[in-house]
Design a protein around this motif. Sequence first.
Motif, PDB file in Angstrom:
ATOM      1  N   ARG A  63     -11.726 -43.003 -33.663  1.00  0.00           N
ATOM      2  CA  ARG A  63     -12.561 -42.377 -33.147  1.00  0.00           C
ATOM      3  C   ARG A  63     -12.995 -41.566 -31.875  1.00  0.00           C
ATOM      4  NH1 ARG A  63     -17.725 -42.390 -36.429  1.00  0.00           N
ATOM      5  NH2 ARG A  63     -17.743 -40.148 -35.256  1.00  0.00           N
ATOM      6  N   GLU A  64     -12.648 -42.583 -31.170  1.00  0.00           N
ATOM      7  CA  GLU A  64     -11.876 -42.042 -29.062  1.00  0.00           C
ATOM      8  C   GLU A  64     -11.326 -41.101 -29.488  1.00  0.00           C
ATOM      9  OE1 GLU A  64     -10.918 -45.380 -26.830  1.00  0.00           O
ATOM     10  OE2 GLU A  64     -10.878 -44.156 -25.093  1.00  0.00           O
ATOM     11  N   ALA A  65      -9.800 -41.427 -29.898  1.00  0.00           N
ATOM     12  CA  ALA A  65      -8.818 -40.435 -29.973  1.00  0.00           C
ATOM     13  C   ALA A  65      -9.075 -39.008 -30.985  1.00  0.00           C
ATOM     14  CB  ALA A  65      -7.245 -40.812 -30.871  1.00  0.00           C
ATOM     15  N   GLU A  66      -9.511 -39.412 -31.394  1.00  0.00           N
ATOM     16  CA  GLU A  66     -10.337 -37.317 -31.937  1.00  0.00           C
ATOM     17  C   GLU A  66     -11.566 -37.008 -31.492  1.00  0.00           C
ATOM     18  OE1 GLU A  66     -10.573 -39.571 -37.154  1.00  0.00           O
ATOM     19  OE2 GLU A  66     -12.714 -38.997 -35.767  1.00  0.00           O
ATOM     20  N   GLN A  67     -12.495 -37.587 -30.609  1.00  0.00           N
ATOM     21  CA  GLN A  67     -13.399 -37.204 -29.290  1.00  0.00           C
ATOM     22  C   GLN A  67     -12.573 -37.049 -28.181  1.00  0.00           C
ATOM     23  OE1 GLN A  67     -17.611 -36.915 -29.183  1.00  0.00           O
ATOM     24  NE2 GLN A  67     -15.875 -35.449 -28.557  1.00  0.00           N
ATOM     25  N   ARG A  68     -11.629 -37.934 -27.969  1.00  0.00           N
ATOM     26  CA  ARG A  68     -10.387 -37.052 -26.121  1.00  0.00           C
ATOM     27  C   ARG A  68      -9.339 -35.720 -27.273  1.00  0.00           C
ATOM     28  NH1 ARG A  68     -10.380 -40.242 -22.949  1.00  0.00           N
ATOM     29  NH2 ARG A  68     -10.946 -42.316 -23.300  1.00  0.00           N
ATOM     30  N   ALA A  69      -9.743 -35.426 -28.508  1.00  0.00           N
ATOM     31  CA  ALA A  69      -8.799 -34.120 -28.677  1.00  0.00           C
ATOM     32  C   ALA A  69      -9.602 -33.342 -28.902  1.00  0.00           C
ATOM     33  CB  ALA A  69      -8.143 -34.797 -29.635  1.00  0.00           C
ATOM     34  N   ALA A  70     -11.000 -33.743 -29.753  1.00  0.00           N
ATOM     35  CA  ALA A  70     -12.648 -32.221 -29.360  1.00  0.00           C
ATOM     36  C   ALA A  70     -12.383 -31.875 -28.438  1.00  0.00           C
ATOM     37  CB  ALA A  70     -13.382 -33.179 -30.672  1.00  0.00           C
ATOM     38  N   ALA A  71     -13.318 -33.106 -27.006  1.00  0.00           N
ATOM     39  CA  ALA A  71     -13.359 -32.701 -25.697  1.00  0.00           C
ATOM     40  C   ALA A  71     -12.008 -31.496 -25.223  1.00  0.00           C
ATOM     41  CB  ALA A  71     -13.211 -33.643 -25.254  1.00  0.00           C
ATOM     42  N   LYS A  72     -10.763 -31.327 -25.522  1.00  0.00           N
ATOM     43  CA  LYS A  72     -10.082 -30.998 -24.840  1.00  0.00           C
ATOM     44  C   LYS A  72      -9.827 -29.833 -25.669  1.00  0.00           C
ATOM     45  CE  LYS A  72      -5.359 -31.080 -23.942  1.00  0.00           C
ATOM     46  NZ  LYS A  72      -3.701 -31.951 -23.771  1.00  0.00           N
ATOM     47  N   VAL A  73     -10.337 -29.707 -26.492  1.00  0.00           N
ATOM     48  CA  VAL A  73     -10.554 -27.717 -27.360  1.00  0.00           C
ATOM     49  C   VAL A  73     -11.782 -27.428 -26.172  1.00  0.00           C
ATOM     50  CG1 VAL A  73     -11.256 -27.239 -29.495  1.00  0.00           C
ATOM     51  CG2 VAL A  73      -9.517 -28.234 -29.148  1.00  0.00           C
ATOM     52  N   LEU A  74     -13.268 -27.953 -25.687  1.00  0.00           N
ATOM     53  CA  LEU A  74     -13.723 -27.107 -25.258  1.00  0.00           C
ATOM     54  C   LEU A  74     -13.744 -27.478 -23.395  1.00  0.00           C
ATOM     55  CD1 LEU A  74     -16.636 -29.212 -27.073  1.00  0.00           C
ATOM     56  CD2 LEU A  74     -15.036 -26.556 -27.411  1.00  0.00           C
ATOM     57  N   GLY A  75     -12.462 -28.258 -23.054  1.00  0.00           N
ATOM     58  CA  GLY A  75     -11.983 -28.409 -21.611  1.00  0.00           C
ATOM     59  C   GLY A  75     -13.026 -29.005 -20.957  1.00  0.00           C
ATOM     60  N   VAL A  76     -12.933 -29.998 -21.640  1.00  0.00           N
ATOM     61  CA  VAL A  76     -13.824 -31.853 -21.373  1.00  0.00           C
ATOM     62  C   VAL A  76     -12.778 -32.664 -20.940  1.00  0.00           C
ATOM     63  CG1 VAL A  76     -15.663 -32.991 -21.559  1.00  0.00           C
ATOM     64  CG2 VAL A  76     -15.754 -30.939 -21.982  1.00  0.00           C
ATOM     65  N   ASP A  77     -12.572 -33.330 -19.712  1.00  0.00           N
ATOM     66  CA  ASP A  77     -11.302 -34.442 -20.147  1.00  0.00           C
ATOM     67  C   ASP A  77     -12.025 -35.270 -19.394  1.00  0.00           C
ATOM     68  OD1 ASP A  77     -10.997 -33.791 -17.719  1.00  0.00           O
ATOM     69  OD2 ASP A  77      -9.059 -32.714 -17.565  1.00  0.00           O
ATOM     70  N   ASP A  78     -13.475 -35.664 -19.414  1.00  0.00           N
ATOM     71  CA  ASP A  78     -13.990 -36.546 -17.926  1.00  0.00           C
ATOM     72  C   ASP A  78     -14.684 -37.556 -19.893  1.00  0.00           C
ATOM     73  OD1 ASP A  78     -14.351 -38.664 -16.273  1.00  0.00           O
ATOM     74  OD2 ASP A  78     -16.513 -37.461 -15.982  1.00  0.00           O
ATOM     75  N   LEU A  79     -14.554 -38.068 -20.290  1.00  0.00           N
ATOM     76  CA  LEU A  79     -15.134 -38.874 -21.390  1.00  0.00           C
ATOM     77  C   LEU A  79     -14.810 -40.914 -20.423  1.00  0.00           C
ATOM     78  CD1 LEU A  79     -12.714 -37.171 -22.155  1.00  0.00           C
ATOM     79  CD2 LEU A  79     -14.134 -37.794 -24.737  1.00  0.00           C
ATOM     80  N   VAL A  80     -16.152 -41.252 -20.558  1.00  0.00           N
ATOM     81  CA  VAL A  80     -16.144 -42.601 -21.241  1.00  0.00           C
ATOM     82  C   VAL A  80     -17.041 -43.463 -21.961  1.00  0.00           C
ATOM     83  CG1 VAL A  80     -17.752 -44.432 -19.597  1.00  0.00           C
ATOM     84  CG2 VAL A  80     -16.437 -42.858 -18.728  1.00  0.00           C
ATOM     85  N   PHE A  81     -16.360 -43.971 -23.129  1.00  0.00           N
ATOM     86  CA  PHE A  81     -17.363 -44.793 -23.593  1.00  0.00           C
ATOM     87  C   PHE A  81     -18.211 -45.781 -23.538  1.00  0.00           C
ATOM     88  CE2 PHE A  81     -15.300 -41.984 -27.235  1.00  0.00           C
ATOM     89  CZ  PHE A  81     -14.660 -41.220 -26.442  1.00  0.00           C
ATOM     90  N   LEU A  82     -18.758 -46.368 -23.698  1.00  0.00           N
ATOM     91  CA  LEU A  82     -19.912 -47.762 -23.764  1.00  0.00           C
ATOM     92  C   LEU A  82     -19.293 -48.791 -24.292  1.00  0.00           C
ATOM     93  CD1 LEU A  82     -22.903 -46.012 -21.898  1.00  0.00           C
ATOM     94  CD2 LEU A  82     -20.609 -46.154 -20.405  1.00  0.00           C
ATOM     95  N   GLY A  83     -18.859 -48.802 -25.348  1.00  0.00           N
ATOM     96  CA  GLY A  83     -18.376 -49.637 -26.010  1.00  0.00           C
ATOM     97  C   GLY A  83     -19.703 -50.251 -27.118  1.00  0.00           C
ATOM     98  N   TYR A  84     -21.109 -49.631 -26.493  1.00  0.00           N
ATOM     99  CA  TYR A  84     -21.582 -49.947 -27.958  1.00  0.00           C
ATOM    100  C   TYR A  84     -21.095 -50.501 -29.302  1.00  0.00           C
ATOM    101  CZ  TYR A  84     -24.538 -50.598 -23.389  1.00  0.00           C
ATOM    102  OH  TYR A  84     -25.149 -51.263 -22.172  1.00  0.00           O
ATOM    103  N   PRO A  85     -22.192 -51.095 -30.058  1.00  0.00           N
ATOM    104  CA  PRO A  85     -21.763 -51.816 -31.667  1.00  0.00           C
ATOM    105  C   PRO A  85     -22.363 -49.940 -32.477  1.00  0.00           C
ATOM    106  CG  PRO A  85     -23.454 -53.201 -30.576  1.00  0.00           C
ATOM    107  CD  PRO A  85     -22.733 -52.573 -29.975  1.00  0.00           C
ATOM    108  N   ASP A  86     -21.971 -49.684 -32.996  1.00  0.00           N
ATOM    109  CA  ASP A  86     -22.508 -48.360 -34.076  1.00  0.00           C
ATOM    110  C   ASP A  86     -22.642 -49.015 -34.591  1.00  0.00           C
ATOM    111  OD1 ASP A  86     -22.117 -45.938 -35.021  1.00  0.00           O
ATOM    112  OD2 ASP A  86     -20.626 -45.875 -35.599  1.00  0.00           O
TER     113      ASP A  86
END
Length: 238
Positions: A63-86
């Motif tokens: 899911r991190e990889a998917e979110q990074r790929a989705a962000a890239k589509v939109l021109g976003v490459d600065d992502l921070v994941f805080l790691g709290y439990p889903d």
Amino acid sequence: MLDDSEVTRVLAVAAHPDDLDFGAAGTIAAWTARGVAVSYCIATYGDAGGFDDTPREQMPVLREAEQRAAAKVLGVDDLVFLGYPDGAVTASLDLRRDISREIRRVRPQRILVPSPERNWERLGASHPDHLATGEAAVCAVYPDARNPFAFPELLADGFEAWAVPEMWIMAGPRPDHYVDVTDTFEAKLAALQAHVTQTGHRDDLAEMLTGWHRLNGQAGGLPEGRLAEAFQVVSLPV
Ligand SMILES: [Zn+2]
């Protein structure tokens, strides 16, 4: 409300990978196309998501990889994941501090946050993690991030106080601002399709999204057939 020309940095806060893509991808794509730097702060890795027998320990990595790929589509490459439990996010002081740190790092003029208020007409958008992340994010906007004496460890680490002038609330019960996303709708669809573990089984994704965004367009009084994303905009003193 700020004029778009006054906005150079946006911080987008969410509970799960894919929340920002469902709620705001068309708007984010329009911002980045104009040169706005958009950063993401996502509370969890979405480790409780998925629909098949993918080994659970792989889910956060996928899911991190998917979110990074989705962000890239939109021109976003600065992502921070805080790691709290889903599935177990609470509006804790820890989460408020972590979001405050991101606000102070990014120093945005505009912040996108999930609604802390339950929307009874779209309960699916009011997942408890969304409400908790929204509550923590609103507390971080006011007063934590702007108060140099809140979370003194942040200042000690060099993160100086920052007052965010404008907050855009996603999926809340009282939207009052509609962004025409007809021209960026394809990018939104592509971003959502990057979340394969979440949308890979949905043959009706484009149809469902088109219908939903057309209703938003109608609610916002846009011309017939236009597609929109909906927000509640809150201005804050700085
Ligand atoms: Zn979510």
